[in-house]
Scaffold this active site. Structure first.
Site, PDB file in Angstrom:
ATOM      1  N   HIS A 310       0.729  -0.982   0.114  1.00  0.00           N
ATOM      2  CA  HIS A 310       0.055   0.051   0.037  1.00  0.00           C
ATOM      3  C   HIS A 310       0.787   1.510  -0.021  1.00  0.00           C
ATOM      4  O   HIS A 310       0.198   2.257   0.261  1.00  0.00           O
ATOM      5  CB  HIS A 310      -0.899   0.163   1.511  1.00  0.00           C
ATOM      6  CG  HIS A 310      -2.144  -1.116   1.287  1.00  0.00           C
ATOM      7  ND1 HIS A 310      -3.270  -0.741   0.647  1.00  0.00           N
ATOM      8  CD2 HIS A 310      -1.887  -2.275   1.715  1.00  0.00           C
ATOM      9  CE1 HIS A 310      -4.039  -1.720   0.844  1.00  0.00           C
ATOM     10  NE2 HIS A 310      -3.075  -2.872   1.459  1.00  0.00           N
ATOM     11  N   LYS A 491      -7.735  13.952   4.936  1.00  0.00           N
ATOM     12  CA  LYS A 491      -6.808  12.755   4.790  1.00  0.00           C
ATOM     13  C   LYS A 491      -5.915  12.720   5.950  1.00  0.00           C
ATOM     14  O   LYS A 491      -5.724  13.810   6.667  1.00  0.00           O
ATOM     15  CB  LYS A 491      -6.106  12.504   3.330  1.00  0.00           C
ATOM     16  CG  LYS A 491      -5.643  14.093   3.101  1.00  0.00           C
ATOM     17  CD  LYS A 491      -4.709  13.749   1.690  1.00  0.00           C
ATOM     18  CE  LYS A 491      -5.750  14.132   0.349  1.00  0.00           C
ATOM     19  NZ  LYS A 491      -6.098  12.775  -0.305  1.00  0.00           N
ATOM     20  N   ARG A 492      -5.140  11.633   6.124  1.00  0.00           N
ATOM     21  CA  ARG A 492      -4.193  12.082   7.012  1.00  0.00           C
ATOM     22  C   ARG A 492      -3.131  12.848   6.488  1.00  0.00           C
ATOM     23  O   ARG A 492      -2.940  13.256   5.509  1.00  0.00           O
ATOM     24  CB  ARG A 492      -3.529  10.503   7.137  1.00  0.00           C
ATOM     25  CG  ARG A 492      -3.925   9.569   8.048  1.00  0.00           C
ATOM     26  CD  ARG A 492      -4.294   9.967   9.383  1.00  0.00           C
ATOM     27  NE  ARG A 492      -3.061  10.217  10.045  1.00  0.00           N
ATOM     28  CZ  ARG A 492      -2.271   9.204  10.942  1.00  0.00           C
ATOM     29  NH1 ARG A 492      -3.040   8.179  11.187  1.00  0.00           N
ATOM     30  NH2 ARG A 492      -1.215   9.502  11.663  1.00  0.00           N
ATOM     31  N   LYS A 497       1.259  14.226   0.956  1.00  0.00           N
ATOM     32  CA  LYS A 497       0.274  14.526   0.808  1.00  0.00           C
ATOM     33  C   LYS A 497      -0.015  16.031   0.354  1.00  0.00           C
ATOM     34  O   LYS A 497      -1.011  16.634  -0.295  1.00  0.00           O
ATOM     35  CB  LYS A 497      -0.891  14.368   1.762  1.00  0.00           C
ATOM     36  CG  LYS A 497      -1.026  12.573   1.980  1.00  0.00           C
ATOM     37  CD  LYS A 497      -1.997  12.202   2.746  1.00  0.00           C
ATOM     38  CE  LYS A 497      -2.037  10.834   3.203  1.00  0.00           C
ATOM     39  NZ  LYS A 497      -2.558  10.020   2.226  1.00  0.00           N
ATOM     40  N   THR A 598      -8.294   6.995  -1.719  1.00  0.00           N
ATOM     41  CA  THR A 598      -9.561   6.335  -2.087  1.00  0.00           C
ATOM     42  C   THR A 598     -10.565   7.546  -1.718  1.00  0.00           C
ATOM     43  O   THR A 598     -11.689   7.516  -2.249  1.00  0.00           O
ATOM     44  CB  THR A 598      -9.825   5.166  -1.186  1.00  0.00           C
ATOM     45  OG1 THR A 598      -9.383   5.373   0.168  1.00  0.00           O
ATOM     46  CG2 THR A 598      -9.191   3.829  -1.588  1.00  0.00           C
ATOM     47  N   LYS A 602     -14.432   8.845  -3.504  1.00  0.00           N
ATOM     48  CA  LYS A 602     -15.668   9.207  -2.874  1.00  0.00           C
ATOM     49  C   LYS A 602     -15.960  10.479  -3.221  1.00  0.00           C
ATOM     50  O   LYS A 602     -17.026  10.758  -3.565  1.00  0.00           O
ATOM     51  CB  LYS A 602     -15.209   9.207  -1.089  1.00  0.00           C
ATOM     52  CG  LYS A 602     -14.953   7.723  -0.727  1.00  0.00           C
ATOM     53  CD  LYS A 602     -14.180   7.632   0.655  1.00  0.00           C
ATOM     54  CE  LYS A 602     -13.558   6.454   0.884  1.00  0.00           C
ATOM     55  NZ  LYS A 602     -12.901   6.418   1.922  1.00  0.00           N
TER      56      LYS A 602
HETATM   57  C1  26V Z   1       2.742   2.368   7.885  1.00  0.00           C
HETATM   58  C2  26V Z   1       2.934   2.933   9.163  1.00  0.00           C
HETATM   59  C3  26V Z   1       4.554   2.803   9.702  1.00  0.00           C
HETATM   60  C4  26V Z   1       4.830   3.349  10.933  1.00  0.00           C
HETATM   61  C5  26V Z   1       3.781   4.077  11.602  1.00  0.00           C
HETATM   62  C6  26V Z   1       2.298   3.335  11.590  1.00  0.00           C
HETATM   63  C7  26V Z   1       2.242   3.261  10.330  1.00  0.00           C
HETATM   64  C8  26V Z   1       0.939   3.045   9.943  1.00  0.00           C
HETATM   65  C9  26V Z   1       0.475   2.355   8.640  1.00  0.00           C
HETATM   66  C10 26V Z   1       1.487   2.378   7.741  1.00  0.00           C
HETATM   67  C11 26V Z   1       1.002   1.678   6.326  1.00  0.00           C
HETATM   68  C12 26V Z   1       0.487   2.906   5.612  1.00  0.00           C
HETATM   69  C13 26V Z   1       0.035   2.270   4.194  1.00  0.00           C
HETATM   70  C14 26V Z   1      -1.257   3.073   3.709  1.00  0.00           C
HETATM   71  O1  26V Z   1      -2.019   3.416   4.438  1.00  0.00           O
HETATM   72  N1  26V Z   1      -1.282   3.102   2.603  1.00  0.00           N
HETATM   73  C15 26V Z   1      -2.399   3.823   2.102  1.00  0.00           C
HETATM   74  O2  26V Z   1      -3.345   2.565   1.479  1.00  0.00           O
HETATM   75  C16 26V Z   1      -4.558   3.207   0.929  1.00  0.00           C
HETATM   76  C17 26V Z   1      -5.301   1.934   0.537  1.00  0.00           C
HETATM   77  O3  26V Z   1      -4.721   1.280  -0.261  1.00  0.00           O
HETATM   78  C18 26V Z   1      -4.134   3.864  -0.329  1.00  0.00           C
HETATM   79  O4  26V Z   1      -5.151   4.574  -1.111  1.00  0.00           O
HETATM   80  C19 26V Z   1      -3.331   5.224  -0.075  1.00  0.00           C
HETATM   81  O5  26V Z   1      -2.757   5.894  -1.191  1.00  0.00           O
HETATM   82  C20 26V Z   1      -2.096   4.638   0.651  1.00  0.00           C
HETATM   83  O6  26V Z   1      -1.345   5.736   1.249  1.00  0.00           O
END
Ligand code: 26V
Length: 752
Positions: A310, A491-492, A497, A598, A602
């Site tokens: 992701h 968004k986050r 971003k 995503t 929406k």
């Molecule tokens: C990574 C980490 C790294 C350390 C801290 C906590 C943390 C939390 C989550 C993640 C993974 C992040 C990956 C993520 O959220 N990707 C998003 O996935 C969406 C669904 O596929 C996509 O639409 C977004 O573009 C993408 O940023």
């Protein structure tokens, strides 16, 4: 029995006499009873979707829709002077996710059940989930989100598994959340927890003793990992999740009488990013306990497991030091070592491919890629970047494993529930088949020149803006003008971003208004999003936006033309109100960095027009609607990747070479904002933009301002804008998560 009788019986009093809490409890009970009437979906092969996050959103409204009784319940309560939306508002939102990845998992569960495929989610029952965001002194503060309450959506079960952490053995407890499809099947989300977890150890915001695993294991999603104990706690959580998942799967398969040697015929496991990657060695370990030899076990697991990537951000590709794994899950290290050894032998000790690197760190994604059978990205561009750049060494050896699955969203929540007026109006135009066959939304194109239809869709947009304005007034205390242009970025918070770019545009517009150049129509800029607690730069951007909000909304010269709002604690419920009200969908990530997005889908579905870079799924949105119906700006992903490779970007040059960039950046530490904000935070933010700017804000800023201006100008060509709204809605069918799930099933899971 009719609904009225059932509800009255459950309440034990007339509907009009019940308060909101009693009504919520009774409707919840009724919904649970109706769900129980649907048998669990069965099939030859079952999917287990393992994920650290499931951002499910509130359940009541969605379940009523999927049971087909939403309108009936709405009318029934209205008849008795009650309001279903008030009852829905009283449900706490499960705080089990962070952003796109978790929301995607929830959309997928909805689609899997709707398509009547057997597929359960597996994750953790976090007591406080992701923190709740509060603002004080124009800064973000984190507090626990106390979302668990009784009566609630989760069902406690007696299912428990032993999980070993070295010398410590804990016993889990499984909770279930029912997942029913729209006129479809019935699956479950299994969330594991420990009875010993103690919420009272949380002190001072979200701080707690990170060492006391029995008390802290499932308190928070993504506990602070800025020290060793925090990072180890993440490993504890991940192993707890996958060990329970693996034990549950093996038990269920044995109970069904399936032969574990042929697990690939009965089971598909989707690994949602790397947080569940340890399921591979854990399953192998358990199969060995079942008497299967290592090499065969690895083959079985390979047939079963598939990995979704992701993100290409390096910090999100997890690498755990072997020393942590040796301490937390010593039983897994021999397995991981064995898997690594297989790779070392097969590929000649190649550091790009080895699972354990020369510093002893275990690369979780590499376990997935070597020992799973599928590797997918989440939008076409993202998958190409994985193949050609980030994961190229793996694409070279396993081209057949790579595939793309462009993300999707569930239309049940993001139009039927969130924008019922538009959904109902679409029914009157093209019938209701689009609700299960989203592609047929394109039948709306026949109304491209139909003024009455275009006007009606735009009126609904205005109604949604009125609704959102009331909501914002009530929640944030800021009054909005529904006749202004709603320009939304929710968004986050992350540098890639580029909320900071939007904030710089706000400064640019503020300076113009101060200079007497007023926009044709007032503009409302809405932001919303949480920053990771230890992410200093993202918090600095929040600070800047909150300071701008204070400055602009209180300036009588400016506020009639421009307003800024940073929504606090942006979540699914807020998304459902804000997105239907948006005119402009801000999707302005640095090209190549947003895997898919995503939110962009929406907004499109709800008739907003995208202002975006050629990144993630924006590219596919652009291809669908055509360049006349999207506003694209900025450098391409190839150009950006080229700049990274050659270190060819120096932000200070952009600052020095453009008066307007310089003015906007300097404003961050000008007297107006310093009178409101924190000198250090604002100074660091400005300094970062001038001298680091890792995500190239200044590179694209002028183009962004230019295209945004065109867009605002075009808004006044009302006929043109309304046609853009229509085309965006009509072409959004591709982004139904039902389509995405059909593709996963066709190419990866093969459930039926
Ligand atoms: C990574 C980490 C790294 C350390 C801290 C906590 C943390 C939390 C989550 C993640 C993974 C992040 C990956 C993520 O959220 N990707 C998003 O996935 C969406 C669904 O596929 C996509 O639409 C977004 O573009 C993408 O940023």
């Amino acid at each position: 029995m009719n609904l009225e009788k059932e509800l009255t019986e459950l309440l034990g009093k007339p509907i009009e006499k019940a308060d909101r809490k009693e009504l919520y409890a009774a409707v919840l009970k009724l919904v649970k009873a109706k769900i129980a009437e649907r048998p669990l979906t069965q099939g030859n092969k079952k999917l287990y979707y393992i994920s650290a996050e499931f951002l499910t959103g509130k359940q009541l409204g969605k379940n009523l829709i999927n049971l087909g009784i939403y309108s009936e319940m709405d009318e029934l309560l209205a008849k008795h002077g009650q309001s279903l939306s008030d009852v829905e508002a009283s449900e706490p939102e499960p705080s089990l996710g962070n952003g796109g990845l978790g929301r995607l998992a929830a959309c997928f569960l909805d689609s899997i059940a709707t398509l009547d495929m057997p597929g359960d989610g597996v994750g953790l029952r976090y007591h406080f989930g992701l923190f709740k965001q509060e603002f004080k002194d124009h800064k973000q503060f984190e507090v626990p989100d106390e979302w668990l309450s009784e009566p609630g959506v989760l069902e406690k079960t007696d299912v428990s598994f032993p999980v070993r952490f070295g010398d410590l053995i804990v016993h889990s407890r499984m909770y279930n959340l029912d997942v029913i499809g729209y006129n479809g099947g019935h699956n479950q989300l299994h969330l594991f927890d420990l009875d010993t977890v103690d919420e009272s150890i949380v002190k001072d915001g979200i701080d707690f003793d990170k060492k006391d695993v029995e008390k802290n294991l499932t308190l928070f999603l993504y506990p602070d990992d800025s020290d060793d104990d925090g990072r180890k706690l993440r490993v504890y959580q991940q192993y707890f999740m996958v060990s329970n998942a693996a034990q549950y799967i093996i038990k269920e398969q044995k109970d069904l009488g399936h032969d574990l040697h042929h697990m690939g015929d009965y089971v598909a496991i989707q690994i949602n990013d790397t947080h569940p990657s340890m399921v591979i060695p854990e399953l192998i370990r358990l199969l060995i306990h079942e008497g299967i030899i290592f090499s065969e076990a690895a083959g079985i697991v390979s047939d079963v497991c598939a990995y979704t990537n992701h993100t290409i951000l390096a910090e999100a590709l997890e690498k755990w030091p072997s020393s942590y794994l040796n301490e937390v899950v010593p039983q897994l290290m021999p397995i991981i070592g064995g898997l690594d050894w297989g790779v070392v032998c097969a590929y000649n000790n190649n550091n790009d491919l080895n699972i354990i690197d020369k510093d002893g760190r275990v690369h979780m994604a590499k376990i997935d890629m070597h020992y799973g059978h599928s590797i997918n990205g989440v939008a076409a561009l993202h998958t190409e970047i994985l193949k050609n750049q980030e994961l190229r060494p793996f694409y070279n050896i396993y081209p057949e494993k790579f595939n793309n699955k462009t993300n999707g969203i569930t239309f049940r929540r993001f139009i039927m529930h969130s924008n019922p007026q538009l959904a109902d109006y679409i029914d009157t135009l093209i019938g209701s088949s689009w609700r299960t066959n989203a592609d047929s939304l394109k039948d709306l194109l026949q109304f491209y020149n139909d003024e009455a239809v275009l006007n009606r869709i735009d009126e609904i947009k205005r109604d949604n803006k009125v609704r959102a304005s009331k909501f914002v007034e009530q929640k944030e205390g800021v009054s909005l003008d529904p006749d202004s242009i709603f320009d939304v970025q929710v968004k986050r918070m992350h540098e890639y971003k580029r909320q900071q770019m939007n904030a710089l545009w706000v400064i640019y517009e503020y300076l113009r208004i101060k200079n007497g150049e007023k926009p044709q129509r007032p503009i409302t800029v809405l932001f919303g999003g949480k920053a990771a607690p230890a992410y200093y730069q993202a918090k600095a951007v929040i600070h800047l936006i909150l300071c701008l909000e204070e400055l602009i909304n209180n300036d009588p010269d400016v506020s009639p033309y421009l307003k800024v709002v940073m929504l606090k604690n942006y979540n699914v419920a807020k998304a459902e109100v804000i997105i239907p009200a948006a005119d402009i969908s801000e999707q302005i990530s640095l090209a190549s960095k947003e895997a898919s997005g995503t939110g962009n889908m929406k907004f499109m579905l709800n008739g907003a027009v995208t202002l975006g870079t050629a990144d993630g799924a924006n590219v596919e949105i652009g291809n669908l609607v055509g360049h006349q119906n999207i506003y694209t700006f900025g450098r391409s992903s190839d150009e950006v990747i080229g700049l990274y490779n050659t270190s060819g970007y120096k932000s200070i040059d952009y600052y020095n070479n453009s008066q307007s960039i310089k003015h906007c950046v300097d404003f961050i530490t000008g007297p107006e904002l310093l009178a409101i904000g924190d000198e250090k935070l604002l100074g660091d933010l400005k300094d970062n933009l001038m001298h680091k700017d890792w995500f190239m804000t200044l590179l694209d800023l002028e183009d962004y301002c230019r295209v945004k201006e065109t867009m605002l100008y075009d808004y006044e060509d009302r006929a043109k804008w309304k046609r853009m709204e229509l085309v965006n809605i009509a072409k959004s069918g591709f982004f139904s998560s039902d389509r995405t799930i059909r593709e996963y099933n066709r190419d990866i899971w093969h459930l039926k």
